[in-house]
Each structure stands twice: as C-alpha cells, then as structure tokens.
Scaffold this active site. Structure first.
Site, mmCIF file in Angstrom:
data_model
loop_
_atom_site.group_PDB
_atom_site.id
_atom_site.type_symbol
_atom_site.label_atom_id
_atom_site.label_comp_id
_atom_site.label_asym_id
_atom_site.label_seq_id
_atom_site.Cartn_x
_atom_site.Cartn_y
_atom_site.Cartn_z
ATOM 1 C CG HIS A 90 -2.321 0.555 0.920
ATOM 2 N ND1 HIS A 90 -2.453 1.460 -0.038
ATOM 3 C CD2 HIS A 90 -3.551 0.581 1.622
ATOM 4 C CE1 HIS A 90 -3.703 1.827 -0.054
ATOM 5 N NE2 HIS A 90 -4.342 1.268 1.023
ATOM 6 C CG ASP A 120 -2.918 5.176 -4.185
ATOM 7 O OD1 ASP A 120 -2.279 5.021 -3.050
ATOM 8 O OD2 ASP A 120 -2.746 6.013 -5.046
#
Length: 495
Positions: free
Chosen positions: A466, A470
């Site tokens: 992450h 995204d």
C-alpha cells in the site's frame, strides 16, 4: 609476459568471495579458458577460467582467503618462461603428502550443486574407529535445496570426525579423516579424544578488538561477521547498530512450558536451511511492506472451453500441454500495463517502474517453496510461457534451480488451488509490490441475466504494498485480470 588472473564480477549485490578450491598448482601448464579455481559467495559458486594459455607462476590468494571483486588471484606466465622458477616448490608439494600422514586420507565436502555453497551435517552413519568399504555412505549433508550423501573414497577406518552433526560446512571443506591402514581400527578412543578439541573450538575465531569494544558498549551479542572465518569486524557492529528497530521484534517469544507427560511425546527437528530462509524472508516481507489484500472472483467458463477446444492441437504443435497458468500470466501482463505501479518497487525514496515483466511462478517442492522467474514474459507467447513453466518446474522439483533463475522477478503468481485452497492471502515476495493468488475452481450457483446457473468459479486475491499501490490501482488490476479471463478475446485485441 605475465597475465593477471583477477576476481570476476560476482553477481548482483555481491562484493566479495572466498577462494574454495584451486584446480592448478604453481608450475602447472594451463590452456586458455581452462578452470583455474572456484570461488564461493553467499549466493553462488563462480568458476574462474584462465584468461590466456601459459604456466601458473604464482598463486596470490590461497584457498580460504576472502577476496573482493577484481582482486588479484594469481599470475600466468606466457610460453612457460616462468615454469622453471616455479618448479622448485613442486617437489615440496609432493613431499608434503607423506608428512600429512602416509596412509591417512581427508574426507571432503563434495560439490553441493549449482549455486549451493554450504551445507549442514545431518547424520553420521559411522563413528570414529569403525571400518567401512569403498563407496559406503559415511554421512549425509543437507543444503537449502537438496540432500547429499558422502561416500567413502576408499576402504579404511574413520579416525576423526571434524564436522559434527548440526555443523555448517562449506563446499570443499574437510568433514573427517580416515585411515586406509587396518591397524588404525583399534584406536577409537584416541580418535574421539582428538575430535574433542575440534568440537570445543567451534568458535575459535577472535573478533576484532574494536568490534568487541563496540559490542560491549552497546549491549550487542548476536552480530553477523563478514570477516575471514566469520570474524566480526567494526563495520559489522556499526551496521548492526544502524539496523532498523523492527529487526529486533522478529525474535520468537519463549516457548510455553509443556507438561512432562506431553514433552515425552514431542519430537524436536531442526529446521532445514531452505525452511529457515523462507521463514526469514516472509517475516521480513511483513515487517517492511504495508501489505493489504483485495479479492475478486472469476468465471472460468470461457477459459476452460477454449483450453478444452485447443489443448490437443496445442500439444501436437508445441510439444507441451496447455494449462491455466499461461492464461493467468497473459492476463496479469495485460493488467500490469494499465496499472504499472503493481509492477514497480520502492528503492529508498524512489519508485522504480519496470518497463518489462519478469513473472515469478511460486512452486512447492518437497523441501519448501521456491519462486523461479520467467524473464520478459510480456514478450512471450502462450507456448513459450508453458514451456518455460514446465522447464523451471522440473528444475525446482529436482533442486537444480540456480540463484539467477530465482532473481529479478517483478510480479509473482501463486497457485494454492493445486492443493485445494479455496481462498487465501498471499504474502509479498520483496522487493515486489504485488502477488496474485489463484485458488481452487469450484462449481457454484451464480445469478446470470436473472437466472441461477452453475458456473466454475475461482476466487482471486491480490496482495499489494500500500506504500506504492493505492486501493483504486489494486482493484483496477484485479478487475482487468478478471475481464481478460472471462473473455480471453480481450487479450488478442489488447482491450
């Protein structure tokens, strides 16, 4: 005219090596490209060929020495001009053999396989004082890829064991000493006594004084040494002090007490080297990446129909079976082009985007999980992908994969469905930013155009970092994979 023999490039991120074996002695004649010596690194074994024909006049780095890239190993004289000057030491070498024990013979660690540099002594089948015949198995070594049996080089008696069970030995290292003289048989007690000092000197390498002082001042006890024979240098301590704090969290908690009646029914088995490596890398992945997993499901009807229609023709033309992995590989390559951050990696404060796809295919073997890499998968056809997967899979099962064949991956596919897994969250293979988890194909009732029909369905899981990917990018990637598999024609039209 002298020709220098230097340490070649050792591979990605490898800066030094240990001289394992010299195949030639000073005064020996060598041909161009003939193997002179073998170097060992923490990743691969490197053979050093002769850059020119001539006579080996001088060895600068002896067996056991640590050398850096481009360091001088030896010198070769052209046309044998230096051979006479080096002929003098030759008789000494000949005379040295009887000095080491006229009828004694060293039992050495054999070649352990491609890119394997060390092993653990698993089992000794003979004890000091016991006799054996030629080619009888003396001990078994375990590497992170294969198990290697060590046969007796000749008939005789085992006099001294130098590497006890559990000890780590390097390729070309000495395991034990045997005697080819039957009179040595009644001497098991002295042999055992001789082995005691060897065992006691397991850590006889003195760390650098500056390193010892720094370790004491900072309460450091377990520092990995990079000096000769594992000696801890000042730089090693400084590196350990600069290491990020989460590394200390990786230590396992103390084992809970076990009742006496249950302890007797337990069995303690030392982890294999491969299992230790897998455990360490998986924990490093969890500690480093901000890992998250998103899920979707795919209707496999169209892929299965296309495979069933063309599998016989595919096998006849290309000599390899048409499986599902080539479809998933193609679908991932298709999706990675649209969402390139899933194919990227973080390097410090930079993001490195890869304009190519090196696909890692996770494969389970009897000794553990390995991930061979298919380079430039974005340039490969279905047949080339299937052939490459079959070839790397066979090498993985036989423990013959080289380190080069498991490095450089940009994305990984893991198929837990072959073991019956219905859903799972795969763990990233650092420094990669994404891994796709395939699962079992299972018939399930699905609502299609207002009707309930039975369809072969598979859950897909994408674990991603992450920090760089995204949620929108991860979901988009998985949807593109789903669309390509549910309508394979999209792959042909690049849609």
């Amino acid at each position: 005219m002298m020709t220098e023999v230097r340490v070649p490039t050792l591979g990605e991120s490898v800066t030094e090596a240990t001289v394992a074996t010299w195949f030639k002695k000073p005064g020996d004649t060598v041909a161009q490209d003939e193997m002179l010596c073998e170097l060992e690194t923490d990743k691969v074994t490197v053979e050093v060929p002769a850059p020119a024909a001539g006579t080996l006049s001088e060895i600068v780095a002896n067996e056991g020495d640590t050398v850096g890239v481009d360091a001088l190993l030896a010198q070769i004289s052209a046309g044998g001009e230096a051979a006479p000057t080096k002929a003098a030491p030759a008789p000494q070498a000949q005379e040295a053999a009887p000095v080491s024990g006229g009828n004694e013979m060293d039992i050495m660690v054999p070649t352990l396989g491609e890119s394997v540099t060390e092993a653990t002594v698993s089992t000794w089948f003979k004890k000091p004082g016991e006799a054996f015949v030629a080619d009888e198995m003396l001990c078994e070594l375990e590497t992170d890829k294969v198990s290697v049996e060590v046969p007796a080089p000749a008939a005789g008696v085992l006099t001294t064991v130098l590497a006890e069970e559990g000890a780590t030995v390097e390729a070309g290292g000495k395991l034990a000493v045997m005697s080819t003289d039957a009179s040595a048989a009644p001497a098991p007690a002295p042999a055992a006594a001789a082995a005691a000092p060897v065992a006691a000197s397991g850590k006889d390498v003195e760390d650098a004084p500056s390193a010892k002082k720094l370790m004491a001042e900072n309460n450091l006890t377990d520092v990995q040494g990079t000096g000769k024979d594992g000696r801890v240098m000042k730089e090693d301590v400084l590196k350990a002090m600069a290491a990020p704090a989460p590394a200390t969290v990786a230590a396992a908690p103390p084992r809970a007490p076990v009742a006496a009646d249950q302890a007797a029914r337990e069995e303690r088995v030392k982890m294999t080297r491969l299992r230790q490596t897998i455990a360490r890398r998986l924990k490093e992945s969890q500690n480093t990446a901000a890992m998250l997993t998103t899920y979707n499901e795919v209707d496999m009807t169209e892929v299965m129909a296309l495979r069933n229609e063309y599998k016989d023709l595919f096998l006849k033309k290309h000599g390899v079976k048409l499986g599902f992995m080539s479809f998933f590989t193609k679908a991932c390559v298709h999706a990675l082009k649209e969402v390139p951050e899933v194919n990227a990696e973080i390097d410090g404060t930079d993001v490195v985007y890869k304009n190519y796809v090196n696909m890692g295919i996770a494969a389970g073997t009897p000794t553990g999980l390995v991930v061979p890499v298919l380079n430039d998968t974005d340039q490969m056809s279905f047949a080339e992908i299937e052939k490459a997967i079959a070839e790397k899979g066979a090498k993985a099962r036989d423990g013959k994969l080289s380190m080069e064949e498991m490095q450089g991956g940009t994305f990984t596919i893991s198929n837990g469905g072959v073991y019956g897994s219905l859903m799972s969250s795969p763990i990233l293979n650092p420094p990669q930013s994404g891994i796709l988890g395939m699962h079992k194909i299972q018939d399930r009732p699905m609502a299609i155009k207002g009707e309930v029909v039975i369809r072969p369905m598979m859950y897909l899981a994408l674990s991603y970092d992450h920090r760089i990917v995204d949620g929108k990018g991860a979901v988009t990637f998985l949807v593109r994979v789903k669309e390509a598999l549910e309508d394979p024609r999209r792959l042909l039209m690049d849609l």
